[in-house]
Scaffold this active site. Structure first.
Site, PDB file in Angstrom:
ATOM      1  N   ARG A  22      56.888  36.635  40.663  1.00  0.00           N
ATOM      2  CA  ARG A  22      55.586  36.834  40.008  1.00  0.00           C
ATOM      3  C   ARG A  22      54.570  37.116  41.110  1.00  0.00           C
ATOM      4  O   ARG A  22      54.264  36.254  41.933  1.00  0.00           O
ATOM      5  CB  ARG A  22      55.197  35.587  39.207  1.00  0.00           C
ATOM      6  N   GLY A  23      54.047  38.314  41.119  1.00  0.00           N
ATOM      7  CA  GLY A  23      53.181  38.765  42.206  1.00  0.00           C
ATOM      8  C   GLY A  23      51.975  37.903  42.462  1.00  0.00           C
ATOM      9  O   GLY A  23      51.664  37.579  43.600  1.00  0.00           O
ATOM     10  N   GLU A  24      51.282  37.496  41.405  1.00  0.00           N
ATOM     11  CA  GLU A  24      50.041  36.745  41.627  1.00  0.00           C
ATOM     12  C   GLU A  24      50.288  35.387  42.274  1.00  0.00           C
ATOM     13  O   GLU A  24      49.412  34.858  42.935  1.00  0.00           O
ATOM     14  CB  GLU A  24      49.247  36.601  40.330  1.00  0.00           C
ATOM     15  N   ASP A  25      51.475  34.824  42.104  1.00  0.00           N
ATOM     16  CA  ASP A  25      51.801  33.524  42.708  1.00  0.00           C
ATOM     17  C   ASP A  25      52.294  33.642  44.148  1.00  0.00           C
ATOM     18  O   ASP A  25      51.999  32.783  44.974  1.00  0.00           O
ATOM     19  CB  ASP A  25      52.929  32.828  41.931  1.00  0.00           C
ATOM     20  N   THR A  26      53.092  34.662  44.414  1.00  0.00           N
ATOM     21  CA  THR A  26      53.873  34.625  45.649  1.00  0.00           C
ATOM     22  C   THR A  26      53.837  35.872  46.516  1.00  0.00           C
ATOM     23  O   THR A  26      54.322  35.850  47.638  1.00  0.00           O
ATOM     24  CB  THR A  26      55.352  34.339  45.314  1.00  0.00           C
ATOM     25  N   GLY A  29      52.978  57.243  38.152  1.00  0.00           N
ATOM     26  CA  GLY A  29      53.571  58.091  37.129  1.00  0.00           C
ATOM     27  C   GLY A  29      55.021  57.757  36.806  1.00  0.00           C
ATOM     28  O   GLY A  29      55.590  58.301  35.872  1.00  0.00           O
ATOM     29  N   GLU A  70      63.252  41.189  33.799  1.00  0.00           N
ATOM     30  CA  GLU A  70      64.041  41.302  35.030  1.00  0.00           C
ATOM     31  C   GLU A  70      65.113  40.232  35.057  1.00  0.00           C
ATOM     32  O   GLU A  70      66.279  40.513  35.379  1.00  0.00           O
ATOM     33  CB  GLU A  70      63.160  41.141  36.272  1.00  0.00           C
TER      34      GLU A  70
END
Length: 188
Positions: free
Chosen positions: A24-28, A56, A90
């Site tokens: 999860r990008g916002e966490d790690t 795109g 995922e």
């Protein structure tokens, strides 16, 4: 999305990437994952990470293909992982590849208790229900999706992995695991 450049090649022709990173990008992204990705890349491990998606490009087919084309998937479970339907999609694909293709799955429990993930208790249970409700309009679809994600999270959390205390130390353990496994397979 594209992989980071690396000189490593897989010993099996079906693998395009050595490692797929699910997180999860916002966490790690800016802390743990950036250190892990650097360690893997510096060791010459061809790692797929989602930060270089070409504008795109349709996201889902690209992610699913990258997962299928990876020898190992490293799942970085964090506090808000279950709040992302993309992360859960995922995860479903990763576990499917583990069952059907023998993909190696390495979970890392970053700042979360593995048992909370395994049983979807506390914030993980609430996040899973909220994500499922947000994604599904019909009650029956919501229940099916919730049930699938619930069992997939439990399956993944039951795989022996690492509960991080020190992210640099975990990065080195992962590198050691990768090279040991690769060496055994190559020299077999």
């Amino acid at each position: 999305m594209s992989s980071s450049s690396s000189s490593s090649s897989s010993s099996t022709s079906q693998w395009i990437y050595d490692v797929f990173l699910s997180f999860r990008g916002e966490d790690t992204r800016r802390n743990f994952v950036s250190h892990l990705h650097s360690a893997l890349s510096n060791a010459g491990i061809n790692t797929y990470i989602d930060d270089r998606l070409q504008r795109g490009t349709e996201l889902e087919p690209e992610l699913m293909l990258a997962i299928e084309s990876s020898r190992i998937s490293i799942i970085v479970f964090s506090k808000t992982y279950a709040e992302s339907s993309w992360c859960l999609k995922e995860l479903e694909q990763i576990m499917k590849c583990r069952r059907n293709c023998g993909q190696v799955v390495v979970p890392i429990f970053h700042d979360v208790d593995p048992s909370a993930l395994r049983h979807q208790t506390g914030s993980y249970g609430i996040a899973l229900q909220t994500t499922s409700k947000r994604r599904s309009s019909a009650a029956e679809m919501m229940e099916d999706e919730f049930s699938n994600w619930n069992s997939t999270l439990t399956e993944a959390a039951n795989i022996s992995g690492w509960h991080d205390k020190n992210f640099k130390l975990v990065s080195w353990f992962i590198l050691f695991y990768f090279f040991l496994d690769y060496f055994k397979e190559s020299c077999g």
